[in-house]
Each structure stands twice: as C-alpha cells, then as structure tokens.
Design a protein around this motif. Structure first.
Motif, PDB file in Angstrom:
ATOM      1  N   TYR A  10      70.872  25.658 -17.619  1.00 38.06           N
ATOM      2  CA  TYR A  10      69.943  25.013 -16.694  1.00 38.06           C
ATOM      3  C   TYR A  10      70.508  23.675 -16.217  1.00 38.06           C
ATOM      4  O   TYR A  10      70.484  23.372 -15.021  1.00 38.06           O
ATOM      5  N   LEU A  61      73.303  24.264 -13.763  1.00 35.76           N
ATOM      6  CA  LEU A  61      72.758  24.690 -12.480  1.00 35.76           C
ATOM      7  C   LEU A  61      72.206  23.498 -11.708  1.00 35.76           C
ATOM      8  O   LEU A  61      72.468  23.337 -10.511  1.00 35.76           O
ATOM      9  N   GLU A  62      71.470  22.641 -12.383  1.00 33.96           N
ATOM     10  CA  GLU A  62      70.920  21.446 -11.739  1.00 33.96           C
ATOM     11  C   GLU A  62      72.030  20.517 -11.261  1.00 33.96           C
ATOM     12  O   GLU A  62      71.936  19.934 -10.178  1.00 33.96           O
ATOM     13  N   MET A  69      75.072  21.439 -10.369  1.00 35.29           N
ATOM     14  CA  MET A  69      75.679  22.077  -9.194  1.00 35.29           C
ATOM     15  C   MET A  69      74.824  21.847  -7.961  1.00 35.29           C
ATOM     16  O   MET A  69      75.345  21.575  -6.869  1.00 35.29           O
ATOM     17  N   LYS A  70      73.511  21.959  -8.110  1.00 37.77           N
ATOM     18  CA  LYS A  70      72.616  21.726  -6.976  1.00 37.77           C
ATOM     19  C   LYS A  70      72.726  20.282  -6.496  1.00 37.77           C
ATOM     20  O   LYS A  70      72.791  20.033  -5.286  1.00 37.77           O
ATOM     21  N   ALA A  71      72.776  19.342  -7.429  1.00 40.83           N
ATOM     22  CA  ALA A  71      72.902  17.929  -7.061  1.00 40.83           C
ATOM     23  C   ALA A  71      74.228  17.674  -6.344  1.00 40.83           C
ATOM     24  O   ALA A  71      74.267  16.958  -5.336  1.00 40.83           O
ATOM     25  N   ASP A  72      75.309  18.263  -6.843  1.00 43.18           N
ATOM     26  CA  ASP A  72      76.620  18.110  -6.200  1.00 43.18           C
ATOM     27  C   ASP A  72      76.612  18.681  -4.790  1.00 43.18           C
ATOM     28  O   ASP A  72      77.186  18.096  -3.866  1.00 43.18           O
ATOM     29  N   TYR A  73      75.949  19.831  -4.597  1.00 47.31           N
ATOM     30  CA  TYR A  73      75.881  20.445  -3.276  1.00 47.31           C
ATOM     31  C   TYR A  73      75.096  19.560  -2.306  1.00 47.31           C
ATOM     32  O   TYR A  73      75.508  19.364  -1.157  1.00 47.31           O
ATOM     33  N   ILE A  74      73.989  19.001  -2.770  1.00 46.44           N
ATOM     34  CA  ILE A  74      73.188  18.119  -1.915  1.00 46.44           C
ATOM     35  C   ILE A  74      73.999  16.881  -1.536  1.00 46.44           C
ATOM     36  O   ILE A  74      73.990  16.450  -0.379  1.00 46.44           O
ATOM     37  N   CYS A 131      76.487  17.890   1.132  1.00 41.77           N
ATOM     38  CA  CYS A 131      75.833  18.058   2.434  1.00 41.77           C
ATOM     39  C   CYS A 131      75.522  16.711   3.063  1.00 41.77           C
ATOM     40  O   CYS A 131      75.713  16.515   4.265  1.00 41.77           O
TER      41      CYS A 131
END
Length: 55
Positions: free
Chosen positions: A18, A21-22, A24-29, A32
């Motif tokens: 978890y 995953l969080e 990775m999401k933060a890195d993607y944001i 962007c």
C-alpha cells in the motif's frame, strides 16, 4: 431475487504494498505537475474546451 452489486467492497494488501502504491501515485502527480509547469513556461497550453474536443 438477489442481485449482486457491481462495485468491489474490499481490497486487501500488505501495508508495504500500500505504501509503495501511494508513493508511486505521489511520484506520478509530481511528474504531471512538473510537466505542466514546463508546458506553461514554453507557452504550450490548450484551453479546456479544446482539450475535451480532442479526446
């Protein structure tokens, strides 16, 4: 008559997965956001209506 709901109710994963995953999401944001800042600095922008029409 019993009807099955189409939505998932639960996801089970380890806390380590978890957190990864969080992260990775933060890195993607962040990616962007940085990309958007670069586009804005270069003047490479599109208004919302044009963007939606291109979808």
């Amino acid at each position: 008559m019993w009807r099955q709901r189409s939505k998932d109710a639960v996801v089970v994963m380890s806390i380590k997965d978890y957190e990864e995953l969080e992260a990775m999401k933060a890195d993607y944001i962040k990616h962007c956001f940085e990309s958007a800042k670069e586009d804005l600095a270069e003047g490479s922008v599109v208004d919302g209506e044009t963007f939606l029409k291109r979808l």
